[in-house]
Design an enzyme around this catalytic site. Structure first.
Site, PDB file in Angstrom:
ATOM      1  N   CYS A 259       1.043  -0.910   0.464  1.00 53.95           N
ATOM      2  CA  CYS A 259      -0.060   0.186   0.310  1.00 53.95           C
ATOM      3  C   CYS A 259       0.913   1.034  -0.581  1.00 53.95           C
ATOM      4  O   CYS A 259       0.615   1.942   0.818  1.00 53.95           O
ATOM      5  CB  CYS A 259      -0.706  -0.494   1.117  1.00 53.95           C
ATOM      6  SG  CYS A 259      -1.878  -1.594   1.391  1.00 53.95           S
ATOM      7  N   ALA A 261       1.583   4.311  -1.738  1.00 51.49           N
ATOM      8  CA  ALA A 261       0.820   5.756  -1.951  1.00 51.49           C
ATOM      9  C   ALA A 261       0.895   5.871  -0.785  1.00 51.49           C
ATOM     10  O   ALA A 261       0.306   5.857  -0.125  1.00 51.49           O
ATOM     11  CB  ALA A 261      -0.075   5.385  -3.038  1.00 51.49           C
ATOM     12  N   GLY A 263       4.053   7.148  -1.031  1.00 51.31           N
ATOM     13  CA  GLY A 263       5.957   7.226  -1.333  1.00 51.31           C
ATOM     14  C   GLY A 263       6.569   7.455  -0.479  1.00 51.31           C
ATOM     15  O   GLY A 263       8.270   6.945  -0.964  1.00 51.31           O
ATOM     16  N   GLY A 264       6.559   7.807   0.518  1.00 51.72           N
ATOM     17  CA  GLY A 264       7.016   7.922   1.504  1.00 51.72           C
ATOM     18  C   GLY A 264       7.951   6.690   2.227  1.00 51.72           C
ATOM     19  O   GLY A 264       9.226   7.265   2.279  1.00 51.72           O
ATOM     20  N   ASP A 283      -0.325  -0.371  -5.708  1.00 50.97           N
ATOM     21  CA  ASP A 283      -1.212   1.131  -5.358  1.00 50.97           C
ATOM     22  C   ASP A 283      -2.798   0.109  -6.111  1.00 50.97           C
ATOM     23  O   ASP A 283      -1.898  -0.299  -7.220  1.00 50.97           O
ATOM     24  CB  ASP A 283      -0.908   2.276  -5.149  1.00 50.97           C
ATOM     25  CG  ASP A 283      -2.094   2.906  -4.401  1.00 50.97           C
ATOM     26  OD1 ASP A 283      -1.638   2.787  -3.624  1.00 50.97           O
ATOM     27  OD2 ASP A 283      -2.664   4.115  -4.772  1.00 50.97           O
ATOM     28  N   ASP A 310      -4.550  -4.242  -6.400  1.00 53.47           N
ATOM     29  CA  ASP A 310      -4.977  -4.461  -5.659  1.00 53.47           C
ATOM     30  C   ASP A 310      -4.382  -4.684  -4.190  1.00 53.47           C
ATOM     31  O   ASP A 310      -3.925  -5.837  -4.707  1.00 53.47           O
ATOM     32  CB  ASP A 310      -5.839  -5.042  -5.815  1.00 53.47           C
ATOM     33  CG  ASP A 310      -6.997  -4.344  -4.677  1.00 53.47           C
ATOM     34  OD1 ASP A 310      -6.657  -4.876  -3.158  1.00 53.47           O
ATOM     35  OD2 ASP A 310      -7.854  -4.275  -4.162  1.00 53.47           O
ATOM     36  N   CYS A 381      -1.913   4.291  10.677  1.00 52.82           N
ATOM     37  CA  CYS A 381      -1.624   6.214  11.469  1.00 52.82           C
ATOM     38  C   CYS A 381      -3.102   6.185  11.927  1.00 52.82           C
ATOM     39  O   CYS A 381      -3.496   7.208  12.144  1.00 52.82           O
ATOM     40  CB  CYS A 381      -0.476   7.398  10.772  1.00 52.82           C
ATOM     41  SG  CYS A 381      -2.422   7.225   8.987  1.00 52.82           S
TER      42      CYS A 381
END
Length: 456
Positions: A259, A261, A263-264, A283, A310, A381
């Site tokens: 997952c 994006a 991309g950090g 992604d 996916d 998060c």
């Protein structure tokens, strides 16, 4: 300040289809405001977006019609006006009302102009009509209104943490988020980057959480910084930088970020591997894949491949192939509300259960891509147990070939940091948690969850 208010209105109106920070950045680029106007527009957008439901509650005390019957642009003008009247003491009431009237003239007819003028001037003259309910019986409602959070969420947090911690959590969400950057250790050390940022007029300091992290205390437009254009750093939240450290990839390994994006974490993983190895970033959105590719090009990263897929198909596509797999799962984001001020009003209680089902599906599929002895890291998060510990407990009960490692063991504080030892250093003192949960009101950083597992 008219131009600043017009820019803020445009961003708030466009925000219906995008988060406020995205809409604001787009509007600021187009408006090319002075530094003073840019700061005021930013304050208006973030403040009004954050206070969303509270502003509507106040507005209803002065309306003679349902809020839903008011045209969207006019609603946004009223919200901006109410925000200035009730939350920006330094703005004269006359300025808030007059500019709202002028903006209404440009988008509606004379009758609506009179309506907006009457509503805002009555609010300025009779603020007591919008006094929040008081007393023990209204404790949760008062906290929700005064600290600008949905009441259902405040009640949930009071039950989970108690009143005082729930209040502290809401206050944290309302504090201004400091911009955090991750040094691109493939190109520069943190100390050298701090020197470079200082030369570019940025007031910054090292992060206490991660050895490559930097906090920007004062800065102008990031787009104007040559250090950004040259790929010397990546904008990334402090707590999310912990994930690559817990994953602890080695140069030459195959890493799957299911997952990925925006991309950090993907680019952080690449930097921690010295850009040596293979990283496949998945992604489901093509435009997000392009953003990852653009970031990799700017940062000078070659080891990342993007794949439109996916995450629930990851296991079938890469059966037992990956040395390490990261599942930074889609979540409610309730740990990072200070960075997305309008997000709190987009959430619903039913979202958590739906997200937990999706998280379980993704984690189960991703696990099938882990080779024997390989590492699986799950992160979010959010601070909600339903999306965090409960997901891991359910996964482990159904996958006996995976063991939960002590996530806290993979954190250790190091003072020295250089390009040579960047891949070895970890950011924090070891903690006892088997699953690491950071709480904003306790840890002073974004809410974040990380669990590290290994396949037998």
């Amino acid at each position: 300040m008219d131009k600043a208010r017009e820019t803020a209105l445009k961003a708030l109106h466009e925000e219906k289809g995008a988060y406020a920070n995205v809409a604001l950045a787009r509007s600021l680029r187009a408006a090319k405001l002075s530094e003073v106007d840019r700061r005021f527009a930013t304050e208006l957008v973030y403040g009004a977006a954050k206070a969303g439901g509270t502003l509507d509650w106040i507005l209803r005390r002065y309306l003679n019609r349902p809020l839903s019957k008011i045209p969207p642009m006019v609603r946004d003008i009223l919200r901006l006006g109410i925000y200035q009247l009730f939350f920006l003491a330094r703005v004269p009431a006359s300025a808030a009302c007059n500019t709202a009237v002028e903006m209404t003239k440009r988008c509606s007819h004379a009758g609506t102009v009179k309506f907006v003028n009457a509503v805002l001037r009555t609010a300025a003259r009779e603020p007591e009509k919008a006094a929040f309910p008081m007393g023990k019986a209204h404790e949760a409602e008062n906290l929700a209104l005064s600290l600008q959070h949905p009441e259902w969420l405040v009640r949930r947090w009071i039950e989970q943490f108690g009143y005082e911690e729930a209040r502290a959590l809401c206050e944290f969400d309302n504090a201004q988020a400091t911009l955090s950057l991750r040094t691109n250790t493939l190109k520069i050390t943190r100390d050298k980057l701090l020197e470079r940022l200082s030369q570019e007029g940025v007031e910054a300091e090292p992060s206490a959480w991660t050895p490559e992290g930097i906090l920007c205390l004062r800065h102008g437009s990031l787009d104007a910084l040559e250090s950004l254009q040259q790929g010397l750093f990546q904008v990334q939240d402090e707590s999310s930088m912990l994930v690559a450290h817990v994953l602890a990839p080695e140069p030459g390994e195959f890493v799957l970020d299911v997952c990925s994006a925006p991309g950090g974490k993907t680019t952080h993983i690449a930097a921690s591997m010295g850009d040596r190895g293979r990283i496949v970033a998945l992604d489901v959105h093509e435009h997000k894949m392009r953003r990852i590719a653009e970031n990799c090009e700017r940062l000078g990263i070659k080891s990342v491949e993007t794949l439109l897929l996916d995450a629930r198909e990851a296991g079938r596509r890469f059966p037992r192939q990956a040395d390490r797999v990261l599942v930074d799962a889609p979540c409610s984001g309730l740990g990072v509300l200070r960075r997305k001020p309008d997000a709190r009003w987009r959430k619903r209680p039913d979202d958590l259960a739906a997200l937990a089902r999706l998280q379980r599906e993704i984690l189960s599929s991703a696990a099938e891509a882990v080779k024997s002895g390989g590492v699986l890291v799950y992160s979010t998060c959010t601070i909600e147990r339903e999306e965090n510990e409960a997901v891991i407990e359910d996964f482990l009960s159904q996958h006996e070939d995976f063991i939960l490692e002590n996530t806290g063991d993979f954190l250790a504080r190091h003072e020295e940091f250089s390009l040579e030892n960047a891949g070895e250093l970890l950011p924090l003192k070891k903690r006892p948690e088997r699953m690491l949960q950071l709480y904003p009101q306790r840890d002073g950083t974004d809410g974040f969850f990380i669990a590290r597992m290994r396949r037998r």
